[in-house]
Design a protein around this motif. Structure first.
Motif, short mmCIF file in Angstrom:
data_model
loop_
_atom_site.label_atom_id
_atom_site.label_comp_id
_atom_site.label_asym_id
_atom_site.label_seq_id
_atom_site.Cartn_x
_atom_site.Cartn_y
_atom_site.Cartn_z
N UNK A 153 28.17 28.68 39.72
CA UNK A 153 29.46 29.35 39.79
C UNK A 153 29.79 30.02 38.47
N UNK A 154 30.28 31.23 38.56
CA UNK A 154 30.71 31.97 37.38
C UNK A 154 32.23 32.00 37.36
N UNK A 155 32.79 32.43 36.23
CA UNK A 155 34.25 32.54 36.16
C UNK A 155 34.78 33.54 37.17
N UNK A 156 34.01 34.59 37.39
CA UNK A 156 34.36 35.60 38.38
C UNK A 156 33.05 36.20 38.87
N UNK A 157 33.02 36.52 40.15
CA UNK A 157 31.82 37.07 40.75
C UNK A 157 31.59 38.52 40.33
N UNK A 158 30.46 39.05 40.75
CA UNK A 158 30.13 40.44 40.48
C UNK A 158 30.88 41.34 41.49
N UNK A 159 31.28 42.50 41.01
CA UNK A 159 31.92 43.49 41.89
C UNK A 159 30.86 44.04 42.83
N UNK A 160 31.16 44.03 44.12
CA UNK A 160 30.25 44.56 45.14
C UNK A 160 30.74 45.95 45.53
N UNK A 161 30.12 46.95 44.94
CA UNK A 161 30.56 48.33 45.14
C UNK A 161 30.53 48.73 46.62
N UNK A 162 29.46 48.36 47.31
CA UNK A 162 29.31 48.75 48.73
C UNK A 162 30.44 48.17 49.59
N UNK A 163 30.81 46.92 49.30
CA UNK A 163 31.87 46.25 50.07
C UNK A 163 33.25 46.43 49.45
N UNK A 164 33.28 46.96 48.23
CA UNK A 164 34.53 47.09 47.48
C UNK A 164 35.25 45.74 47.39
N UNK A 165 34.46 44.72 47.00
CA UNK A 165 35.02 43.37 46.97
C UNK A 165 34.50 42.60 45.76
N UNK B 47 37.35 43.04 34.83
CA UNK B 47 36.29 43.67 35.62
C UNK B 47 36.71 45.08 36.03
N UNK B 48 37.94 45.23 36.45
CA UNK B 48 38.46 46.54 36.87
C UNK B 48 38.35 47.54 35.71
N UNK B 49 38.71 47.09 34.51
CA UNK B 49 38.63 47.98 33.34
C UNK B 49 37.18 48.29 32.99
N UNK B 50 36.34 47.27 32.99
CA UNK B 50 34.93 47.43 32.62
C UNK B 50 34.20 48.36 33.58
N UNK B 51 34.48 48.21 34.87
CA UNK B 51 33.82 49.01 35.90
C UNK B 51 34.53 50.34 36.15
N UNK B 52 35.66 50.52 35.45
CA UNK B 52 36.46 51.74 35.59
C UNK B 52 36.88 51.99 37.05
N UNK B 53 37.38 50.93 37.67
CA UNK B 53 37.87 51.02 39.05
C UNK B 53 39.29 51.57 39.02
N UNK B 54 39.67 52.26 40.06
CA UNK B 54 41.01 52.87 40.08
C UNK B 54 42.08 51.94 40.63
N UNK B 55 41.87 50.64 40.53
CA UNK B 55 42.82 49.65 41.04
C UNK B 55 44.01 49.52 40.10
N UNK B 56 45.21 49.60 40.67
CA UNK B 56 46.45 49.47 39.89
C UNK B 56 46.74 47.98 39.69
N UNK B 57 46.15 47.40 38.66
CA UNK B 57 46.28 45.97 38.41
C UNK B 57 47.70 45.58 38.03
N UNK B 58 48.43 46.44 37.34
CA UNK B 58 49.81 46.11 36.98
C UNK B 58 50.65 45.87 38.23
N UNK B 59 50.52 46.75 39.20
CA UNK B 59 51.27 46.63 40.44
C UNK B 59 50.79 45.43 41.26
N UNK B 60 49.48 45.24 41.33
CA UNK B 60 48.92 44.12 42.08
C UNK B 60 49.37 42.79 41.49
#
Length: 156
Positions: A77-89, A127-140
């Motif tokens: 187990x890791x602190x957080x899993x890997x981002x799955x780009x295909x599944x967006x999860x 992870x969102x910052x590192x992968x440059x995902x467009x997820x609005x983490x502040x709102x989430x």
């Protein structure tokens, strides 16, 4: 998307070969109501504003509750899993054991779940910052804090 919900839950009971079937059932019955019952955290997460647009790159952040995992299971187990780009999860493990949950009061159990989820959101944000995902983490995170602040032991 996963039923229009960006946050979901998963529970896995550790596979200890020394436990009897009844022991597994007892663990399941003593933990899963905090997740799955009418007022469990999964129900609370569904109350988040599902009409909100958090971005296009993340459809599901799955809180994976590992109940009393064995030492071998813990190694993987890791602190957080890997981002799955295909599944967006992404999977977000949370370890549940005697020290942080089962030996605690009802109120402390709820606080553990809330605190664990909120702390893991900081790792998700990294992870969102590192992968440059467009997820609005502040709102989430704001929406999540709002719904979790209303989740109380007496509501279960």
């Amino acid at each position: 998307m996963y039923n229009n919900e960006i946050l979901g839950c998963y529970v896995q009971i550790g596979f200890d070969p020394n436990l009897r079937e009844q022991d597994f059932m007892n663990l399941n019955e003593s933990f899963t109501p905090y997740i799955w019952k009418e007022h469990g955290v999964s129900t609370v997460l569904k109350k988040m504003k599902t009409n909100r647009f958090f971005g296009q790159d993340l459809d599901l952040a799955l809180f994976q509750f590992y109940v009393k995992p064995t030492p071998i299971e813990l190694q993987y187990l890791k602190e957080i899993g890997a981002y799955r780009r295909k599944e967006k999860s992404i999977g977000i493990p949370i370890i549940v054991n005697d020290e942080n949950f089962f030996n605690k009061s009802e109120e402390d159990r709820y606080n553990f779940i809330k605190t664990s989820i909120l702390l893991k959101m900081d790792l998700l944000e990294d992870v969102v910052k590192k992968k440059k995902l467009d997820t609005n983490m502040d709102l989430l995170k704001k929406d999540l804090q709002e719904v979790l602040s209303k989740w109380q032991p007496h509501s279960a």
